[in-house]
Design a protein around this motif. Structure first.
Motif, PDB file in Angstrom:
ATOM      1  N   ALA A 109      47.678  16.243  55.872  1.00  0.00           N
ATOM      2  CA  ALA A 109      46.297  15.693  55.965  1.00  0.00           C
ATOM      3  C   ALA A 109      45.074  16.197  55.959  1.00  0.00           C
ATOM      4  N   ILE A 110      44.395  15.223  54.842  1.00  0.00           N
ATOM      5  CA  ILE A 110      42.596  15.910  55.081  1.00  0.00           C
ATOM      6  C   ILE A 110      41.782  14.572  56.014  1.00  0.00           C
ATOM      7  N   ASN A 111      41.118  15.379  56.408  1.00  0.00           N
ATOM      8  CA  ASN A 111      39.918  14.560  57.286  1.00  0.00           C
ATOM      9  C   ASN A 111      38.881  14.814  56.741  1.00  0.00           C
ATOM     10  N   ILE A 112      39.131  13.216  57.172  1.00  0.00           N
ATOM     11  CA  ILE A 112      36.903  13.112  56.539  1.00  0.00           C
ATOM     12  C   ILE A 112      36.540  12.181  58.042  1.00  0.00           C
ATOM     13  N   ASP A 113      36.133  12.602  58.664  1.00  0.00           N
ATOM     14  CA  ASP A 113      35.430  12.036  60.530  1.00  0.00           C
ATOM     15  C   ASP A 113      34.192  10.866  59.875  1.00  0.00           C
ATOM     16  N   ILE A 114      35.546  10.036  60.004  1.00  0.00           N
ATOM     17  CA  ILE A 114      34.833   8.627  60.173  1.00  0.00           C
ATOM     18  C   ILE A 114      33.441   8.797  60.919  1.00  0.00           C
ATOM     19  N   TYR A 115      33.280   8.776  62.088  1.00  0.00           N
ATOM     20  CA  TYR A 115      31.725   9.500  63.107  1.00  0.00           C
ATOM     21  C   TYR A 115      30.382   9.750  62.145  1.00  0.00           C
ATOM     22  N   LYS A 116      30.762  10.428  60.897  1.00  0.00           N
ATOM     23  CA  LYS A 116      29.648  10.732  60.199  1.00  0.00           C
ATOM     24  C   LYS A 116      28.875   9.874  59.409  1.00  0.00           C
ATOM     25  N   GLY A 117      29.338   8.819  59.785  1.00  0.00           N
ATOM     26  CA  GLY A 117      28.654   7.086  59.192  1.00  0.00           C
ATOM     27  C   GLY A 117      28.426   7.399  57.843  1.00  0.00           C
ATOM     28  N   GLN A 118      27.381   7.749  56.760  1.00  0.00           N
ATOM     29  CA  GLN A 118      27.265   7.827  55.169  1.00  0.00           C
ATOM     30  C   GLN A 118      27.765   8.803  54.816  1.00  0.00           C
ATOM     31  N   GLY A 119      28.140   9.963  55.745  1.00  0.00           N
ATOM     32  CA  GLY A 119      29.048  11.252  54.651  1.00  0.00           C
ATOM     33  C   GLY A 119      30.520  10.426  55.180  1.00  0.00           C
ATOM     34  N   PHE A 120      30.447  10.089  55.938  1.00  0.00           N
ATOM     35  CA  PHE A 120      32.442   8.881  55.399  1.00  0.00           C
ATOM     36  C   PHE A 120      31.970   8.617  54.565  1.00  0.00           C
ATOM     37  N   ILE A 121      31.147   8.277  54.040  1.00  0.00           N
ATOM     38  CA  ILE A 121      30.746   6.671  52.961  1.00  0.00           C
ATOM     39  C   ILE A 121      31.186   7.868  52.223  1.00  0.00           C
ATOM     40  N   HIS A 122      30.181   8.585  51.860  1.00  0.00           N
ATOM     41  CA  HIS A 122      30.000   9.477  50.235  1.00  0.00           C
ATOM     42  C   HIS A 122      31.391  10.384  50.428  1.00  0.00           C
ATOM     43  N   ALA A 123      32.345  10.928  51.103  1.00  0.00           N
ATOM     44  CA  ALA A 123      33.869  11.592  50.917  1.00  0.00           C
ATOM     45  C   ALA A 123      34.356  10.642  50.366  1.00  0.00           C
ATOM     46  N   VAL A 124      34.634   9.862  51.177  1.00  0.00           N
ATOM     47  CA  VAL A 124      35.766   9.139  50.295  1.00  0.00           C
ATOM     48  C   VAL A 124      35.007   8.636  48.819  1.00  0.00           C
ATOM     49  N   GLU A 125      34.317   7.959  48.690  1.00  0.00           N
ATOM     50  CA  GLU A 125      33.927   7.747  47.141  1.00  0.00           C
ATOM     51  C   GLU A 125      34.057   8.581  46.225  1.00  0.00           C
ATOM     52  N   GLU A 126      34.664  10.041  46.860  1.00  0.00           N
ATOM     53  CA  GLU A 126      34.997  11.545  45.931  1.00  0.00           C
ATOM     54  C   GLU A 126      36.656  11.060  45.866  1.00  0.00           C
ATOM     55  N   LEU A 127      37.303  10.440  46.483  1.00  0.00           N
ATOM     56  CA  LEU A 127      38.353  10.392  46.757  1.00  0.00           C
ATOM     57  C   LEU A 127      38.842   9.135  44.968  1.00  0.00           C
ATOM     58  N   ASP A 128      40.204   9.429  45.075  1.00  0.00           N
ATOM     59  CA  ASP A 128      40.866   8.544  43.710  1.00  0.00           C
ATOM     60  C   ASP A 128      41.576   7.515  44.284  1.00  0.00           C
ATOM     61  N   LYS A 129      40.685   5.977  43.905  1.00  0.00           N
ATOM     62  CA  LYS A 129      41.413   4.715  43.943  1.00  0.00           C
ATOM     63  C   LYS A 129      42.690   4.180  43.655  1.00  0.00           C
ATOM     64  N   SER A 130      43.646   5.124  42.898  1.00  0.00           N
ATOM     65  CA  SER A 130      44.545   4.734  42.369  1.00  0.00           C
ATOM     66  C   SER A 130      45.797   4.853  43.880  1.00  0.00           C
ATOM     67  N   LYS A 131      45.679   6.207  44.215  1.00  0.00           N
ATOM     68  CA  LYS A 131      46.378   6.613  45.591  1.00  0.00           C
ATOM     69  C   LYS A 131      46.533   5.786  46.313  1.00  0.00           C
ATOM     70  N   ASN A 132      47.958   6.060  47.000  1.00  0.00           N
ATOM     71  CA  ASN A 132      47.725   5.118  48.281  1.00  0.00           C
ATOM     72  C   ASN A 132      47.634   5.945  49.758  1.00  0.00           C
ATOM     73  N   TYR A 133      46.637   5.373  50.276  1.00  0.00           N
ATOM     74  CA  TYR A 133      45.999   6.023  51.493  1.00  0.00           C
ATOM     75  C   TYR A 133      46.063   5.440  52.746  1.00  0.00           C
ATOM     76  N   TYR A 134      47.627   6.625  53.677  1.00  0.00           N
ATOM     77  CA  TYR A 134      48.411   6.562  54.732  1.00  0.00           C
ATOM     78  C   TYR A 134      46.617   7.158  55.789  1.00  0.00           C
ATOM     79  N   VAL A 135      46.335   6.180  56.507  1.00  0.00           N
ATOM     80  CA  VAL A 135      45.505   6.678  57.530  1.00  0.00           C
ATOM     81  C   VAL A 135      45.174   6.258  58.580  1.00  0.00           C
ATOM     82  N   TYR A 136      44.873   7.594  59.315  1.00  0.00           N
ATOM     83  CA  TYR A 136      45.139   7.537  61.134  1.00  0.00           C
ATOM     84  C   TYR A 136      44.368   8.507  61.580  1.00  0.00           C
ATOM     85  N   CYS A 137      43.863   7.431  63.556  1.00  0.00           N
ATOM     86  CA  CYS A 137      42.873   8.760  63.733  1.00  0.00           C
ATOM     87  C   CYS A 137      43.773   8.888  65.727  1.00  0.00           C
ATOM     88  N   LYS A 138      43.539   8.262  66.523  1.00  0.00           N
ATOM     89  CA  LYS A 138      43.531   9.219  67.943  1.00  0.00           C
ATOM     90  C   LYS A 138      44.569   7.745  68.355  1.00  0.00           C
TER      91      LYS A 138
END
Length: 106
Positions: A37-66
């Protein structure tokens, strides 16, 4: 798309174009992570958005939290950003019965 623990795990095991995304806080990650897993903390708000923008949209994302609610929100945000294949782990990490690692990739 919300998937049960079993469906999420079995789909992930067969998916050769997958990325596992942990949206918990770093403190929560100290309890362990799903391997690779890679970690991008959703509580970072805009920082989360910026980090997600860097990800490859052609991939399939399996997302989890607590527990599954923040990851559902993350999937919704990602879908709005143009990610077509996001899969939320219902019940989150606290119900995870699969392998657990204790080091994280950032």
């Amino acid at each position: 798309m919300n998937l049960s623990q079993q469906d999420w795990k079995s789909r992930l095991e067969r998916d050769t174009n997958s990325v596992v995304l942990d949206v918990r806080t770093p403190d929560e990650c100290s309890d362990g992570i799903i391997p690779s897993a890679i970690n991008i903390d959703i509580y970072k708000g805009q920082g989360f958005i910026h980090a997600v923008e860097e990800l490859d949209k052609s991939k399939n994302y399996y997302v989890y939290c607590k527990a599954g609610s923040r990851s559902a929100q993350a999937c919704q945000i990602m879908n709005e950003m143009g990610f077509e294949h996001t899969f939320n782990l219902e019940g989150g990490f606290m119900n995870w019965k699969g392998d657990v690692a204790f080091s994280i990739e950032e």
